[in-house]
Design a protein around this motif. Structure first.
Motif, short mmCIF file in Angstrom:
data_model
loop_
_atom_site.label_atom_id
_atom_site.label_comp_id
_atom_site.label_asym_id
_atom_site.label_seq_id
_atom_site.Cartn_x
_atom_site.Cartn_y
_atom_site.Cartn_z
N LEU A 44 61.00 118.93 26.37
CA LEU A 44 61.73 119.94 25.21
C LEU A 44 62.89 120.44 25.88
O LEU A 44 63.23 120.78 27.20
N ASP B 151 56.00 114.67 25.81
CA ASP B 151 56.98 115.58 25.23
C ASP B 151 57.94 116.19 26.38
O ASP B 151 57.52 116.63 27.44
N ARG C 5 62.97 118.95 20.43
CA ARG C 5 62.00 118.37 21.05
C ARG C 5 62.19 116.78 20.90
O ARG C 5 62.88 116.22 20.18
N GLN D 38 63.03 112.47 17.61
CA GLN D 38 63.58 113.88 18.25
C GLN D 38 63.53 114.80 16.95
O GLN D 38 63.57 114.23 15.93
N THR E 212 65.72 123.36 25.67
CA THR E 212 65.88 125.01 25.24
C THR E 212 67.13 125.32 25.51
O THR E 212 67.82 125.43 26.68
N ARG F 211 58.55 120.13 30.65
CA ARG F 211 57.65 118.82 30.29
C ARG F 211 56.31 119.04 30.67
O ARG F 211 55.92 118.87 31.90
N HIS G 265 59.85 113.22 21.73
CA HIS G 265 58.58 112.59 21.60
C HIS G 265 58.50 111.42 21.96
O HIS G 265 59.34 110.55 21.21
N THR H 129 65.25 125.53 20.33
CA THR H 129 64.43 124.18 21.12
C THR H 129 64.34 123.08 20.45
O THR H 129 64.22 123.02 19.10
#
Lengths: 109, 114
Positions: B75, B73, B22, B6, B77, B68, B24, B20
């Motif tokens: 995300l 990934d 993230r 993250q 927001t 996505r 992964h 945002t």
């Protein structure tokens, strides 16, 4: 509404045994999970029960009674590193995980 | 280790700014989740994804959006951050093909909104 109840905090002595209870009222049931979470870290998976009975995994065991809406996590031969929060979570009929607020376990020497 | 990272791990921002986060993953898991964790509350699901461009709302989705565009990934927001969104955010993956499979968590992002 859906509800998972766990004691907020428990204290136990190193080398002893402790039982952490979890009761649940959810719309349906598709399994119950226990996770361990050390302070400042991510939850890590401990156990999964979907059928009634006891599942043993080393020093940790987890029990489930679906008819009573009840589970417990049993920790034996407690070690200082077992000091953590223990999270109970139930998978409901919509396959959403409903989480309890967690039980903080303090181990004293 | 489910190969989840993250970013950022910590962030301080001001009210009204977009943020945002993230998540992964490296192991091609289909299901991904965003949770928030606050003292006295259990983990609460914000949004989840069951494939590229396939997402759905969770229990506390107001004020959050997700995307996505690639399997690896996911995300999260916050369009306009508020102080009530100060929290620790965890991403999780489900190892199997459905919600019944065990979820594994990333290391978390601690977000403070001033």
């Amino acid at each position: 509404g859906q509800n998972i109840d766990q004691p907020t905090e428990m204290t136990a002595t190193e080398g002893a045994i402790v039982q952490i209870n979890c009761t649940y009222q959810t719309s349906g049931f598709n399994g119950l999970f226990w996770y361990q979470q050390h302070a400042g870290e991510a939850p890590t998976f401990l156990s999964y029960n979907v059928l009634d009975g006891l599942e043993e995994k080393g020093r940790f065991s987890s029990f489930l009674s679906r008819s009573k809406g009840y589970s417990y996590l049993l920790l034996k031969e407690l070690q200082m590193k077992d000091s953590a929060s223990y999270l109970c979570a139930v998978l409901d009929s919509n396959y959403q995980l409903i989480w309890g607020a967690g039980t903080k376990l303090i181990i004293k020497p | 280790d489910a190969g989840i990272t993250q970013s950022p791990r910590h962030k301080v921002t001001e009210t009204g700014t977009p943020v945002t986060l993230r998540c992964h993953q490296t192991e091609n898991h289909r299901y991904m989740y965003w949770y928030r964790q606050d003292p006295g509350h259990g983990l609460r699901l914000i949004h989840y994804s069951y494939g590229v461009k396939d997402t759905d709302k969770g229990e506390v989705s107001d004020g959050y959006s997700v995307s996505r565009s690639k399997t690896e990934d996911f995300l999260l927001t916050l369009e306009s951050a508020t102080s009530s969104q100060t929290s620790v955010y965890f991403c999780a993956i489900s190892e199997g093909q459905g919600h019944t499979d065990t979820q594994y968590f990333g290391p978390g992002t601690r977000l403070t909104v001033l």
